[in-house]
Design a protein around this motif. Sequence first.
Motif, PDB file in Angstrom:
ATOM      1  N   LYS A   4       0.826  -1.216   0.000  1.00 34.35           N
ATOM      2  CA  LYS A   4       0.000   0.000   0.000  1.00 34.35           C
ATOM      3  C   LYS A   4       0.860   1.266   0.000  1.00 34.35           C
ATOM      4  O   LYS A   4       0.559   2.230  -0.690  1.00 34.35           O
ATOM      5  CB  LYS A   4      -0.922  -0.006   1.219  1.00 34.35           C
ATOM      6  CG  LYS A   4      -1.815   1.223   1.332  1.00 34.35           C
ATOM      7  CD  LYS A   4      -2.713   1.122   2.542  1.00 34.35           C
ATOM      8  CE  LYS A   4      -3.575   2.372   2.688  1.00 34.35           C
ATOM      9  NZ  LYS A   4      -4.465   2.259   3.864  1.00 34.35           N
ATOM     10  N   SER A   5       1.901   1.260   0.807  1.00 33.40           N
ATOM     11  CA  SER A   5       2.816   2.404   0.845  1.00 33.40           C
ATOM     12  C   SER A   5       4.224   1.890   1.107  1.00 33.40           C
ATOM     13  O   SER A   5       4.405   0.867   1.782  1.00 33.40           O
ATOM     14  CB  SER A   5       2.406   3.406   1.930  1.00 33.40           C
ATOM     15  OG  SER A   5       2.369   2.790   3.197  1.00 33.40           O
ATOM     16  N   SER A  44       4.451   6.788  11.952  1.00 31.18           N
ATOM     17  CA  SER A  44       3.129   7.418  11.997  1.00 31.18           C
ATOM     18  C   SER A  44       2.924   8.463  10.908  1.00 31.18           C
ATOM     19  O   SER A  44       1.784   8.782  10.552  1.00 31.18           O
ATOM     20  CB  SER A  44       2.892   8.056  13.369  1.00 31.18           C
ATOM     21  OG  SER A  44       3.851   9.063  13.618  1.00 31.18           O
ATOM     22  N   THR A  45       3.995   8.999  10.352  1.00 28.39           N
ATOM     23  CA  THR A  45       3.849   9.993   9.284  1.00 28.39           C
ATOM     24  C   THR A  45       4.266   9.443   7.916  1.00 28.39           C
ATOM     25  O   THR A  45       4.193  10.148   6.918  1.00 28.39           O
ATOM     26  CB  THR A  45       4.698  11.241   9.583  1.00 28.39           C
ATOM     27  OG1 THR A  45       6.070  10.848   9.752  1.00 28.39           O
ATOM     28  CG2 THR A  45       4.200  11.932  10.844  1.00 28.39           C
ATOM     29  N   GLU A  79      -1.643   5.541   7.309  1.00 27.20           N
ATOM     30  CA  GLU A  79      -3.025   5.107   7.087  1.00 27.20           C
ATOM     31  C   GLU A  79      -3.101   3.591   7.231  1.00 27.20           C
ATOM     32  O   GLU A  79      -3.115   2.854   6.242  1.00 27.20           O
ATOM     33  CB  GLU A  79      -3.506   5.522   5.699  1.00 27.20           C
ATOM     34  CG  GLU A  79      -3.559   7.031   5.493  1.00 27.20           C
ATOM     35  CD  GLU A  79      -4.067   7.399   4.107  1.00 27.20           C
ATOM     36  OE1 GLU A  79      -4.435   6.479   3.333  1.00 27.20           O
ATOM     37  OE2 GLU A  79      -4.088   8.594   3.788  1.00 27.20           O
ATOM     38  N   PRO A  80      -3.143   3.109   8.473  1.00 29.83           N
ATOM     39  CA  PRO A  80      -3.154   1.646   8.680  1.00 29.83           C
ATOM     40  C   PRO A  80      -4.413   1.003   8.113  1.00 29.83           C
ATOM     41  O   PRO A  80      -5.472   1.643   8.002  1.00 29.83           O
ATOM     42  CB  PRO A  80      -3.098   1.510  10.199  1.00 29.83           C
ATOM     43  CG  PRO A  80      -3.619   2.808  10.728  1.00 29.83           C
ATOM     44  CD  PRO A  80      -3.196   3.849   9.742  1.00 29.83           C
ATOM     45  N   GLU A  81      -4.292  -0.268   7.748  1.00 25.57           N
ATOM     46  CA  GLU A  81      -5.410  -1.007   7.192  1.00 25.57           C
ATOM     47  C   GLU A  81      -6.425  -1.385   8.281  1.00 25.57           C
ATOM     48  O   GLU A  81      -6.054  -1.607   9.433  1.00 25.57           O
ATOM     49  CB  GLU A  81      -4.910  -2.291   6.528  1.00 25.57           C
ATOM     50  CG  GLU A  81      -4.073  -2.050   5.281  1.00 25.57           C
ATOM     51  CD  GLU A  81      -4.924  -1.565   4.119  1.00 25.57           C
ATOM     52  OE1 GLU A  81      -5.456  -2.418   3.370  1.00 25.57           O
ATOM     53  OE2 GLU A  81      -5.060  -0.343   3.968  1.00 25.57           O
ATOM     54  N   THR A  82      -7.686  -1.459   7.913  1.00 30.84           N
ATOM     55  CA  THR A  82      -8.698  -1.960   8.829  1.00 30.84           C
ATOM     56  C   THR A  82      -8.679  -3.487   8.809  1.00 30.84           C
ATOM     57  O   THR A  82      -8.077  -4.092   7.924  1.00 30.84           O
ATOM     58  CB  THR A  82     -10.093  -1.465   8.423  1.00 30.84           C
ATOM     59  OG1 THR A  82     -10.402  -1.960   7.109  1.00 30.84           O
ATOM     60  CG2 THR A  82     -10.140   0.059   8.406  1.00 30.84           C
ATOM     61  N   TYR A  83      -9.336  -4.091   9.773  1.00 30.72           N
ATOM     62  CA  TYR A  83      -9.395  -5.544   9.820  1.00 30.72           C
ATOM     63  C   TYR A  83     -10.677  -5.970  10.528  1.00 30.72           C
ATOM     64  O   TYR A  83     -11.314  -5.193  11.228  1.00 30.72           O
ATOM     65  CB  TYR A  83      -8.171  -6.129  10.546  1.00 30.72           C
ATOM     66  CG  TYR A  83      -7.922  -5.549  11.915  1.00 30.72           C
ATOM     67  CD1 TYR A  83      -8.491  -6.124  13.046  1.00 30.72           C
ATOM     68  CD2 TYR A  83      -7.136  -4.405  12.077  1.00 30.72           C
ATOM     69  CE1 TYR A  83      -8.275  -5.592  14.299  1.00 30.72           C
ATOM     70  CE2 TYR A  83      -6.919  -3.859  13.327  1.00 30.72           C
ATOM     71  CZ  TYR A  83      -7.489  -4.456  14.438  1.00 30.72           C
ATOM     72  OH  TYR A  83      -7.282  -3.914  15.684  1.00 30.72           O
ATOM     73  N   GLY A  84     -11.058  -7.211  10.309  1.00 30.91           N
ATOM     74  CA  GLY A  84     -12.264  -7.741  10.925  1.00 30.91           C
ATOM     75  C   GLY A  84     -13.487  -7.574  10.040  1.00 30.91           C
ATOM     76  O   GLY A  84     -13.608  -6.597   9.296  1.00 30.91           O
ATOM     77  N   VAL A  85     -14.386  -8.563  10.088  1.00 27.10           N
ATOM     78  CA  VAL A  85     -15.658  -8.455   9.373  1.00 27.10           C
ATOM     79  C   VAL A  85     -16.495  -7.397  10.067  1.00 27.10           C
ATOM     80  O   VAL A  85     -16.748  -7.498  11.275  1.00 27.10           O
ATOM     81  CB  VAL A  85     -16.403  -9.809   9.378  1.00 27.10           C
ATOM     82  CG1 VAL A  85     -17.761  -9.673   8.721  1.00 27.10           C
ATOM     83  CG2 VAL A  85     -15.572 -10.881   8.673  1.00 27.10           C
ATOM     84  N   PRO A  86     -16.931  -6.334   9.356  1.00 24.33           N
ATOM     85  CA  PRO A  86     -17.714  -5.278  10.002  1.00 24.33           C
ATOM     86  C   PRO A  86     -18.986  -5.821  10.642  1.00 24.33           C
ATOM     87  O   PRO A  86     -19.660  -6.688  10.081  1.00 24.33           O
ATOM     88  CB  PRO A  86     -18.045  -4.328   8.842  1.00 24.33           C
ATOM     89  CG  PRO A  86     -17.023  -4.616   7.799  1.00 24.33           C
ATOM     90  CD  PRO A  86     -16.717  -6.073   7.933  1.00 24.33           C
TER      91      PRO A  86
END
Length: 311
Positions: free
Chosen positions: A272-273, A291-292, A297-304
């Motif tokens: 991603k980066s 952090s900069t 922009e960390p990835e999300t995780y888990g089924v919403p």
Amino acid sequence: MASTRGEPMDLSGRAVVVTGSGRGLGRAYVEALGAAGASVVVNDVEQNLVDEAVAAVERAGGRAVGVVAAVGSTATADALVAAAVETFGRLDVMVTNAGILRDRMLWKMSDDEFDAVIDVHLRGTFTCARAAARRMREQGEGGSLVLVSSPAGQRGNVGQTNYAAAKAGIVAMARTWAMELARAGVDVNAVVPVAATEMTKTIPAFGPAIEEAERTGGDLPAWMRKDEGLGTVEDVASLVVFLASDAARGITGQAIGIGGDRLALWAHPQEKSVALRDGGWSADEIAAAWSTGVGAEPETYGVPAPKAPQA
């Protein structure tokens, strides 16, 4: 064998194995395949479920034979392929649907609970796909492997270490086998289904709506079909029929989601980066830049978690 818009898919002459097809999603798959004219090998661990599914396929217009066996071993995989070849003369499609659940939080999950799920889902997919690939390469006419994954394998899910790991591995195998079987003309794809089943009834946001639809014979609410992408098992079966057809020739290495009114293509993991530093990175330098930089922009995780509309 492809269809044009408005005409039903024609799978006449196709022989398909569907593991775990005595109930739920697997049952919907074999019925839809039979209705499209396919000859189907039905598989489950209970004789009565297999017999009922075979009868349903035949009522739908297809031919069917049943194999009662637990998926996982090489012996079962070979028996399923042999049943297709001996009964129908060939094998064109393998759908690896069989699965079990042994949900438990990480610190409570036993070795047996972990191994049981991995054996059915991951090893079972491997052994059945391997047996099918050998037969399809021998036939020399191509074919299709349809591997059933899950949103839990794409995103992770609480209490499902074993299941999520197996389902993530299945998508990885689909990408690998798509490369390995390309010269043989065998397409390999993962299906990521979401449907109203006995399992989804246990989710508080879904349960009452599913039970009401079953009680009244009505449709699931629009918010569930569109926003959550959750519909009937028949909704999902349409994708399996498509992937078994000539219309899907050349589609390979993909993870395809379906549920309710939603059809989706899942992204594959990729960088991603990226940040570069001459001479490499020390731990302190990573901490200072994280952090900069790469981690901004960390990835999300888990089924919403599903959210039913407020009354």
